[in-house]
Structure formats: C-alpha cells, structure tokens
Design an enzyme around this catalytic site. Structure first.
Site, PDB file in Angstrom:
ATOM      1  N   ASP A  24       0.726  -1.361   0.048  1.00 49.47           N
ATOM      2  CA  ASP A  24       0.052  -0.171   0.137  1.00 49.47           C
ATOM      3  C   ASP A  24       0.919   1.246  -0.212  1.00 49.47           C
ATOM      4  OD1 ASP A  24      -1.932  -1.855   0.183  1.00 49.47           O
ATOM      5  OD2 ASP A  24      -2.753  -1.395   1.827  1.00 49.47           O
ATOM      6  N   LYS A 129      -6.790  -4.922  -3.169  1.00 53.70           N
ATOM      7  CA  LYS A 129      -7.243  -5.605  -1.757  1.00 53.70           C
ATOM      8  C   LYS A 129      -8.416  -4.504  -1.315  1.00 53.70           C
ATOM      9  CE  LYS A 129      -3.561  -4.149   1.242  1.00 53.70           C
ATOM     10  NZ  LYS A 129      -4.233  -3.538   2.331  1.00 53.70           N
ATOM     11  N   CYS A 162      -1.993  -2.441   7.788  1.00 58.39           N
ATOM     12  CA  CYS A 162      -2.255  -3.458   6.667  1.00 58.39           C
ATOM     13  C   CYS A 162      -0.824  -4.406   6.632  1.00 58.39           C
ATOM     14  CB  CYS A 162      -2.061  -2.739   5.217  1.00 58.39           C
ATOM     15  SG  CYS A 162      -3.833  -1.995   5.302  1.00 58.39           S
TER      16      CYS A 162
HETATM   17  N1  TIU Z   1      -2.617   0.175   4.364  1.00 52.08           N
HETATM   18  C1  TIU Z   1      -3.170   0.588   5.699  1.00 52.08           C
HETATM   19  O1  TIU Z   1      -2.598   0.263   6.488  1.00 52.08           O
HETATM   20  N2  TIU Z   1      -4.208   1.025   5.643  1.00 52.08           N
HETATM   21  C2  TIU Z   1      -4.800   1.801   6.528  1.00 52.08           C
HETATM   22  O2  TIU Z   1      -5.962   2.202   6.677  1.00 52.08           O
HETATM   23  N3  TIU Z   1      -4.051   2.187   7.690  1.00 52.08           N
HETATM   24  C3  TIU Z   1      -3.886   3.002   8.601  1.00 52.08           C
HETATM   25  O3  TIU Z   1      -3.019   3.249   9.413  1.00 52.08           O
HETATM   26  N4  TIU Z   1      -5.039   3.760   8.666  1.00 52.08           N
END
Ligand code: TIU
Length: 228
Positions: A24, A129, A162
């Site tokens: 991400d 995802k 994530c």
């Molecule tokens: N990629 C991921 O970690 N998504 C989130 O929403 N992370 C947060 O820390 N909000």
C-alpha cells in the site's frame, strides 16, 4: 540459503521461494488530501519508509527476487466496500468521496495509485485488496501457490494496520515473514515500535524483524544450496 541478521534470530532466506511484498505505498496514504489525511493523520510520518524502500526495491530487482505490490482500495461502484468500513471514523471525508487526488481509495483514481518512487515495473503483480490484509478477497494465495513461495519480505504502510494484518494472515498460512523496520512506517511512531516488537516477541510469534541494510547485503550474496 542466505542468512539475514534479524530478531528474534537470523532469517534463512531462500531467494527461489521468497518474494518481496510491498504493502500500500499509495498516494492516498503518504500524500496530503488522501485517505490517511481524511482519517486525521499527519501523512508526512510515513515518508521515512520511501528512501529505504527505493534502495531495497533496486536491490531486489537486481537480485532477480520476485516482487509484488498491493493497493488498498475499492471498485468505482463501491460494491466491494462494507458499509461498516465506509462510515468508520465519522470524518468529513470518507472512501468514495472526491478529494484533491480524486475519489478517496477508489481504483483508477490518482490517489489510489502507487507513489512514483516505488512504481511497479512489468512482471511485478499489483494486487488490489479491499481489506487491510493482502489475502482477503485477492489473488495472493493463488500466486503464492503457483510459484511455490514459502517466504515473504513484507514492507510498506502502515506497520500496525495493513502490514501487521498481512503478516498475521501469511503466518497462519505457513508463510514465513521477514518485516524490515525502516521500510515500514506508521502515523503513530509508538505503534510502529510496538507492532514490530509484537512480531518478533515470543520467539518470533508472527515472524522476523530486520532492516533494509541487512536485507540488501543478503540479496547481494550468492545463495548457498538449501541443504548445506
Ligand atoms: N494500508 C493501511 O495500513 N491502511 C490503513 O488504513 N492504515 C491506517 O493506518 N489507517
């Protein structure tokens, strides 16, 4: 096998059965005006992971390691978005709303894409995802099975959300995970530290923790046969 210094003990990397999984690294998380900011976070805190990840990605490509990227996000019709996730946080802006980088966390919008510094190249699957973990509702399990992968070097953001969810999911599927501390980051520096400690505690209950320098040095080494 290549030994990588790590916590709680060295990680025996088998480059033929390993992949680098970058979680991400999207504009929505690391640039102002996206999902991370909509949740009230200081997105600049995540940028520390970019330079170490650039170096790691270059070394992994050079070594011929299999590389995969993930993106958290949803179809434009939001049919894969649970209402519970959409309304979580009660912020003024939420998933699907239009911000300065397009609709927040929606596939195809500028904010949803991976940052230019770490942009995938041909041959590197990009896994979309809808959840926090990279296994839920994705093709990741199939890719892992097809390639006979048993190890993942997991990096990206955020450490306790994530990255952690993915490591836990992988661990339960018998995949060994090595997480690189400087190639992950959190909006909450204390959560970052705690999340890494949780992985390596109890004899490596979810996996191993090392850093980019150690991994890059190992990737430059010729691998010893697995039975030596
Ligand atoms: N990629 C991921 O970690 N998504 C989130 O929403 N992370 C947060 O820390 N909000």
């Amino acid at each position: 096998m290549v030994q990588i210094p790590a916590q709680p003990y060295e990680f025996a990397l088998d480059p033929d059965k390993a992949a680098l999984l970058i979680i991400d690294m999207q504009r929505d998380f690391v640039e102002p005006g996206g999902f991370g900011a909509a949740l009230g976070n200081d997105v600049s805190l995540l940028r520390s992971a970019i330079a170490p990840l650039e170096a790691l990605l270059a070394a992994a490509r050079q070594a011929g390691l299999f590389i995969m990227h993930t993106r958290e996000g949803h179809k434009p019709d939001l049919s894969d978005l649970h209402e519970t996730k959409r309304i979580r946080g009660r912020g003024a802006m939420t998933i699907g709303d239009r911000g300065p980088m397009g609709r927040i966390l929606v596939i195809g919008e500028p904010g949803h894409d991976i940052i230019p510094e770490l942009y995938p190249v041909a041959g590197e699957p990009v896994i979309d995802k809808p959840g926090k973990g990279a296994f839920y509702n994705t093709e990741l399990s199939d890719i892992i099975a097809e390639r006979g992968l048993t190890q993942l070097i997991v990096c990206g953001v955020t450490t306790e959300v994530c990255v952690h969810t993915t490591v836990r999911e992988a661990n339960d599927r018998g995949i060994e995970c090595l997480v690189l501390s400087d190639c992950t980051a959190s909006y909450f520096p204390d959560f970052h530290v705690a999340a890494l400690r949780m992985i390596a505690a109890q004899g490596g209950i979810f996996g191993w923790v090392s850093d980019s320098q150690s991994a890059i040095a190992a990737l430059a080494e010729p691998a010893e046969p697995a039975d030596s």
